[in-house]
Design an enzyme around this catalytic site. Structure first.
Site, short mmCIF file in Angstrom:
data_model
loop_
_atom_site.label_atom_id
_atom_site.label_comp_id
_atom_site.label_asym_id
_atom_site.label_seq_id
_atom_site.Cartn_x
_atom_site.Cartn_y
_atom_site.Cartn_z
N SER A 1 0.82 -1.20 0.00
CA SER A 1 0.00 0.00 0.00
C SER A 1 0.86 1.25 0.00
O SER A 1 1.52 1.53 -0.98
CB SER A 1 -1.05 0.03 1.11
N HIS B 1 3.63 14.59 5.57
CA HIS B 1 3.54 16.01 5.26
C HIS B 1 4.10 16.73 6.48
O HIS B 1 3.65 16.47 7.60
CB HIS B 1 2.10 16.43 4.99
N CYS C 1 -1.22 -3.81 3.71
CA CYS C 1 -2.07 -4.98 3.54
C CYS C 1 -1.25 -6.23 3.87
O CYS C 1 -0.03 -6.23 3.76
CB CYS C 1 -2.56 -5.09 2.10
#
Length: 161
Positions: free
Chosen positions: A93, A98, A113
């Site tokens: 995934s 940020h 996953c």
């Protein structure tokens, strides 16, 4: 649900789920699980680390490996006058970050996953490496809707023959 880094099960959702707050999540079996999603907020971080694109690339790479994930690609961008955004594409995934160096803050998203990955390990790396004074971690299990497993799916627009 808020948890500390140390309270997470190493294989969440694939064994006993003691932290589930709702009974439907507690009954979810391994075949219903897609993966685990961690939302991590890091506060009081070292501003110079939050603004160092090269450092963050290395830290994200380390976090992915520590989680047992396979790093496929890593894209980062440094903003002017400050701040970095990074996105690690994983076979399992993704990891995104940020940063706001002026506030000593980073927003992190780790979704993996499979039962061989441990996204909380990636969170530990990021928390430690960014020298976070405090953090908030929310995690939840991603479940496959039961209807997807039992219903034949058809395209919304008929396919022309």
């Amino acid at each position: 649900m808020e948890q500390s880094l140390s309270s997470l099960h190493p294989n969440p959702g694939w064994a006993t789920n003691n932290s589930a707050t709702d009974s439907s999540a507690a009954d979810t079996s391994a075949t219903d699980m897609v993966g685990k999603h961690c939302i991590l907020e890091l506060y009081d971080c070292d501003p110079s680390k939050l603004d160092d694109e090269t450092f963050l690339r290395h830290t994200i790479t380390t976090a992915a490996h520590r989680a047992g994930a396979t790093l496929l690609n890593l894209i980062t961008h440094r903003f002017e006058p400050q701040g970095v955004t990074g996105l690690a594409l994983l076979a399992e995934s993704h990891i995104s970050i940020h940063t706001w160096p002026e506030n000593g803050y980073a927003a992190v998203d780790v979704f993996t996953c499979g039962d061989h990955t441990m996204p909380e390990k990636a969170c530990e790396v990021l928390c430690e490496e960014l020298s976070a004074g405090r953090h908030a971690l929310r995690s939840f299990l991603r479940e496959t809707p039961a209807a997807l497993g039992t219903t034949e799916r058809m395209p919304a627009i008929p396919i022309a023959a």
